[in-house]
Design a protein around this motif. Structure first.
Motif, PDB file in Angstrom:
ATOM      1  N   GLY A   1      -5.415  -0.939   5.474  1.00  0.00           N
ATOM      2  CA  GLY A   1      -5.354   0.255   4.686  1.00  0.00           C
ATOM      3  C   GLY A   1      -3.851   1.468   4.757  1.00  0.00           C
ATOM      4  O   GLY A   1      -3.510   2.447   4.686  1.00  0.00           O
ATOM      5  N   TYR A   2      -3.442   0.237   5.235  1.00  0.00           N
ATOM      6  CA  TYR A   2      -1.538   0.387   5.690  1.00  0.00           C
ATOM      7  C   TYR A   2      -0.994  -0.057   5.210  1.00  0.00           C
ATOM      8  O   TYR A   2       1.132  -0.934   4.991  1.00  0.00           O
ATOM      9  N   GLY A   3      -0.814  -1.142   3.437  1.00  0.00           N
ATOM     10  CA  GLY A   3      -0.449  -1.864   3.082  1.00  0.00           C
ATOM     11  C   GLY A   3      -0.015  -1.792   1.434  1.00  0.00           C
ATOM     12  O   GLY A   3       0.406  -1.284   0.564  1.00  0.00           O
ATOM     13  N   LEU A   4      -1.590  -0.925   1.036  1.00  0.00           N
ATOM     14  CA  LEU A   4      -1.870   0.386  -0.747  1.00  0.00           C
ATOM     15  C   LEU A   4      -1.148   0.093  -1.298  1.00  0.00           C
ATOM     16  O   LEU A   4      -0.875   0.423  -2.451  1.00  0.00           O
ATOM     17  N   ASN A   5      -1.886  -1.613  -1.900  1.00  0.00           N
ATOM     18  CA  ASN A   5      -1.382  -2.177  -2.736  1.00  0.00           C
ATOM     19  C   ASN A   5      -2.197  -3.762  -2.299  1.00  0.00           C
ATOM     20  O   ASN A   5      -2.201  -3.842  -1.566  1.00  0.00           O
ATOM     21  N   ALA A   6      -2.233  -4.434  -3.501  1.00  0.00           N
ATOM     22  CA  ALA A   6      -3.142  -5.748  -3.613  1.00  0.00           C
ATOM     23  C   ALA A   6      -2.650  -6.742  -2.499  1.00  0.00           C
ATOM     24  O   ALA A   6      -3.056  -6.439  -1.884  1.00  0.00           O
TER      25      ALA A   6
ATOM     26  N   GLU B   1      -0.421  -6.356  -0.124  1.00  0.00           N
ATOM     27  CA  GLU B   1       0.548  -6.041   1.149  1.00  0.00           C
ATOM     28  C   GLU B   1      -0.670  -5.542   1.551  1.00  0.00           C
ATOM     29  O   GLU B   1      -1.627  -6.196   2.675  1.00  0.00           O
ATOM     30  N   GLU B   2      -2.405  -5.451   1.236  1.00  0.00           N
ATOM     31  CA  GLU B   2      -3.747  -4.938   1.307  1.00  0.00           C
ATOM     32  C   GLU B   2      -4.446  -6.516   1.695  1.00  0.00           C
ATOM     33  O   GLU B   2      -4.407  -6.280   2.829  1.00  0.00           O
TER      34      GLU B   2
END
Ligand code: NIG
Ligand code: FE
Length: 421
Positions: free
Chosen positions: A161-166, A168-169
């Protein structure tokens, strides 16, 4: 003499730990509703017999020693009590950076918007987390896990939930999976890609939710990175209708559901119940009517007093939830923004003081009831067949745990019957 059963693997010895001044089993208590302390099963001069990571029996130490004379004895020195290890069913301990400045600004009277505009808020953690390597994240997770273990916690849910793209998540979830290979505690990963629509996403929040369904969740599944999906339903995050349809689709993909619900505005715990979520977490703003709806379901209400303390918000109406017959769990919500403390027993005992919760209710909320929220019915009570995760305190009475509000720390932590600290 030790009995060597099934070859020479030490896990297959029967081991008797004790004698304990008290064993608080948390056995034979209902999953739902209020509890009085007289309902707690307390074994005096107790022993815990384990084999192959599981509990064989709890009971009087002397009798167990007579009944199983060949078992290895794990002698307990001085006066100690034992109870199930704790389960923290809601954390965000995979993150980069630090939000001490948010905390200071909040206390200086700045609003959420002002803090976000000056570079704080969830988005600031996203930027720091994106800058961190997978290994940096693993190190951070392990450091925080060690802290949680010292508090007696051996099962830990961790959200992305602190990546917020494929990319990084998936990096976050892979870091959690890697951390699991380096620790004996059980980690339960949850995909919280629906924490916030990232500022760099072009499209509506509905488009972003579809992007999660199409681009992230299939990969999470393929790599077996998580079996749970979470969403933050709130005016500043995702709206009720789009969230409900997102959750139903995630469920169709085979994920279990949990929801950040009613943190600042009411309404979303209802959605959690309607979609059959395992838990609805936060609930600081839940209205009476919705408490009743929640309490009539099997969705666990997870109170997060650390977020109330971190933000200066009201506590979750835990008393009402229990009185209406709901399932209450308590978790830390440990995260860099709203709940930086991460101390479960401190938070739970403060919640107990303000919400008037019994010791039985609080300890249940951190053991078998929080385990149920994670669909782990194999732990959280000391009874035959359960996972032998238990903790001891150097004290003569279990009431001292909450009385000291977190300053009394466990003496020993056992995972699968083995002492790890
Ligand atoms: O559970 N409410 C949304 N998410 C987190 C806060 C995350 C953050 O502030 O970084 C929570 O409180
Ligand atoms: Fe949270």
């Amino acid at each position: 003499m030790k009995v060597y059963r099934y070859f020479y693997d030490s896990r297959f010895f029967m081991k008797l730990s004790g004698p304990f001044k008290q064993i608080l089993t948390l056995n034979n208590l209902p999953l739902k509703g209020k509890l009085n302390d007289e309902s707690l099963e307390v074994i005096s001069n107790g022993g815990i017999l384990t084999e192959n990571g599981k509990i064989i029996q709890t009971g009087d130490f002397t009798l167990l020693k007579q009944k199983f004379p060949d078992s290895e004895i794990d002698w307990v020195e001085g006066e100690q009590i034992a109870l199930p290890a704790f389960v923290d069913a809601h954390t965000h301990i995979c993150f980069g950076g630090n939000r001490a400045n948010d905390f200071a600004m909040r206390n200086a009277g700045k609003t959420y918007l002002e803090i976000a505009e000056s570079g704080g808020g969830i988005w600031s953690s996203v930027q720091h987390t994106r800058q961190a390597s997978e290994d940096d994240l693993v190190d951070g997770i392990l450091k925080r896990i060690n802290n949680l273990i010292s508090q007696g916690i051996t099962t830990i849910e961790i959200k992305s939930g602190y990546g917020l793209n494929a990319e990084e998540e998936l990096k976050m979830l892979r870091a959690i999976k890697k951390a699991q290979t380096k620790t004996k505690v059980t980690l339960v990963p949850t995909c919280l890609s629906a924490h916030l629509k990232p500022r760099d996403f072009e499209g509506s929040s509905e488009d972003y939710l579809n992007y999660i369904l199409d681009e992230i969740l299939p990969k999470v599944k393929a790599e077996n990175l998580a079996s749970r999906v979470d969403i933050f339903i709130e005016k500043s995050a995702f709206q009720p209708e789009e969230s409900k349809s997102f959750l139903l689709k995630a469920k169709e993909l085979g994920f279990q559901i949990t929801v950040h619900a009613d943190q600042f505005t009411a309404g979303s715990s209802r959605i959690a119940v309607e979609v059959g979520a395992k838990s609805a977490d936060h609930l600081e703003a839940t209205i009476d009517e919705d408490i009743e709806f929640l309490a009539n379901s099997n969705t666990v209400a997870i109170a997060l007093p650390g977020a109330s303390l971190g933000l200066g918000e009201p506590f979750t109406p835990a008393r009402k939830i229990l009185d209406k017959g709901g399932i209450l769990a308590i978790a830390t919500d440990w995260n860099p923004g709203s709940a930086p403390m991460g101390n479960l027993v401190t938070q739970a005992s403060i919640l107990a003081t303000y919400q008037k919760l019994t010791t039985a209710e609080v300890l249940s909320a951190m053991t078998f009831r929080s385990a149920y929220a994670l669909d782990l019915q194999d732990r959280g009570i000391l009874a035959k067949g359960k996972k032998a995760d238990f903790i001891t305190y150097e004290t003569d009475n279990f009431q001292n745990i909450l009385y000291h509000q977190g300053s009394l720390m466990p003496k020993n932590i056992y995972i699968n019957g083995e002492k790890i600290g």
